[in-house]
Design a protein around this motif. Structure first.
Motif, PDB file in Angstrom:
ATOM      1  N   ARG A 191     -19.998  64.656  71.434  1.00  0.00           N
ATOM      2  CA  ARG A 191     -19.180  63.883  70.794  1.00  0.00           C
ATOM      3  C   ARG A 191     -17.890  64.191  70.315  1.00  0.00           C
ATOM      4  O   ARG A 191     -17.671  65.508  70.195  1.00  0.00           O
ATOM      5  CB  ARG A 191     -20.094  63.256  69.486  1.00  0.00           C
ATOM      6  N   ILE A 192     -17.061  63.306  70.203  1.00  0.00           N
ATOM      7  CA  ILE A 192     -15.740  63.637  69.751  1.00  0.00           C
ATOM      8  C   ILE A 192     -15.363  62.962  68.523  1.00  0.00           C
ATOM      9  O   ILE A 192     -15.768  61.582  68.394  1.00  0.00           O
ATOM     10  CB  ILE A 192     -14.595  63.222  70.806  1.00  0.00           C
ATOM     11  N   THR A 193     -14.774  63.215  67.537  1.00  0.00           N
ATOM     12  CA  THR A 193     -14.241  62.462  66.093  1.00  0.00           C
ATOM     13  C   THR A 193     -12.681  62.737  66.283  1.00  0.00           C
ATOM     14  O   THR A 193     -12.120  63.637  66.784  1.00  0.00           O
ATOM     15  CB  THR A 193     -14.746  63.221  64.764  1.00  0.00           C
ATOM     16  N   TYR A 194     -12.099  61.533  65.996  1.00  0.00           N
ATOM     17  CA  TYR A 194     -10.685  61.671  65.764  1.00  0.00           C
ATOM     18  C   TYR A 194     -10.211  60.658  64.488  1.00  0.00           C
ATOM     19  O   TYR A 194     -11.179  59.739  64.253  1.00  0.00           O
ATOM     20  CB  TYR A 194     -10.026  61.034  66.903  1.00  0.00           C
ATOM     21  N   ILE A 195      -9.052  60.849  64.128  1.00  0.00           N
ATOM     22  CA  ILE A 195      -8.351  60.019  62.924  1.00  0.00           C
ATOM     23  C   ILE A 195      -7.201  59.073  63.885  1.00  0.00           C
ATOM     24  O   ILE A 195      -6.668  59.162  64.624  1.00  0.00           O
ATOM     25  CB  ILE A 195      -7.685  60.785  61.917  1.00  0.00           C
ATOM     26  N   ARG A 196      -7.405  57.733  63.249  1.00  0.00           N
ATOM     27  CA  ARG A 196      -6.670  56.609  63.862  1.00  0.00           C
ATOM     28  C   ARG A 196      -6.013  55.927  62.719  1.00  0.00           C
ATOM     29  O   ARG A 196      -6.479  55.597  61.686  1.00  0.00           O
ATOM     30  CB  ARG A 196      -7.589  55.628  64.354  1.00  0.00           C
ATOM     31  N   TRP A 197      -4.694  56.020  62.841  1.00  0.00           N
ATOM     32  CA  TRP A 197      -3.740  55.252  61.872  1.00  0.00           C
ATOM     33  C   TRP A 197      -3.585  53.642  62.502  1.00  0.00           C
ATOM     34  O   TRP A 197      -3.052  53.609  63.583  1.00  0.00           O
ATOM     35  CB  TRP A 197      -2.567  55.694  61.774  1.00  0.00           C
ATOM     36  N   ASN A 198      -4.280  52.829  61.742  1.00  0.00           N
ATOM     37  CA  ASN A 198      -4.222  51.479  62.111  1.00  0.00           C
ATOM     38  C   ASN A 198      -2.785  50.679  61.696  1.00  0.00           C
ATOM     39  O   ASN A 198      -2.978  50.399  60.375  1.00  0.00           O
ATOM     40  CB  ASN A 198      -5.507  50.766  61.579  1.00  0.00           C
ATOM     41  N   SER A 199      -1.811  50.937  62.409  1.00  0.00           N
ATOM     42  CA  SER A 199      -0.393  50.424  61.913  1.00  0.00           C
ATOM     43  C   SER A 199      -0.758  48.938  61.476  1.00  0.00           C
ATOM     44  O   SER A 199       0.156  48.670  60.627  1.00  0.00           O
ATOM     45  CB  SER A 199       0.330  50.590  63.018  1.00  0.00           C
TER      46      SER A 199
END
Length: 208
Positions: free
Chosen positions: A172-180
């Protein structure tokens, strides 16, 4: 930690034995490197950590001064990955540091950033803006295989993805996303190939 940093400013010890490479400017102004051996058991916090000069430090391959970016090491400490500006360009690329050399892992007109080793050592995950539209600078998560040098895109869209991390079992991979569009920072988890992304922090404005 080194030369004048108080004991109260030391970072929290990791949960297991670990060795870190550090660099500093010596009395002559020359850049020096060494290894800090941090042991959870038997270390007295009131005493300074001991720096053992490394005869073949990995950081000697980097330009001077050393970039203020994360440097990720293998568990054995015999190699590391980081980003570096390619000489003669404005591009940031990913480099592999070994005891003997510096190897450029990526070479793209757009920036490649924040690499991390895969748990099995077969490659890295990193951030890249190579798929961002011309004039844009959003980033996606990608994977690079050391043998084939193939780069595989793991996330899609026009939002900013950052801080990729792989689970210890590599699945698995985790990441942060900035929802513009909604101005939200969100945390996602997906398969290691980017499949089946799941939003872990619905209803939160700023998650990390």
């Amino acid at each position: 930690l080194i030369a004048g940093v108080a004991a109260t400013q030391r970072p929290v010890l990791p949960p297991s034995d670990a060795t870190f490479e550090v660099s500093w400017y010596g009395a002559t102004g020359e850049l020096e490197s060494g290894l800090v051996d941090v042991r959870r058991e038997g270390w007295d916090p009131s005493e300074p950590l001991r720096v053992v000069p490394s005869p073949r430090p990995l950081l000697r391959h980097l330009v001077d001064p050393i970039p203020n970016v994360p440097i990720r090491y293998t568990s054995s400490g015999d190699s590391a990955v980081t980003k570096m500006r390619r000489p003669g360009t404005s591009n940031e690329d990913v480099v592999l540091l070994t005891q003997d050399s510096l190897v450029w892992l990526t070479d793209d007109e757009r920036d490649d950033l924040t690499p991390r080793f895969l748990p099995d050592g077969s490659g890295i995950v990193f951030l890249t803006s190579r798929w961002s539209p011309i004039g844009g600078d959003d980033t996606d998560v990608a994977r690079l295989d050391f043998v084939t040098r193939k780069v595989t895109r793991l996330t899609y869209g026009q939002d900013w993805d950052s801080a990729p991390a792989i689970s210890p079992d590599g699945t698995r991979i985790t990441y942060i996303r900035w929802n513009s569009a909604d101005e939200l920072q969100e945390v996602f988890v997906s398969g290691a190939d980017g499949s089946d992304p799941v939003h872990l922090t619905p209803g939160q404005d700023y998650a990390y």
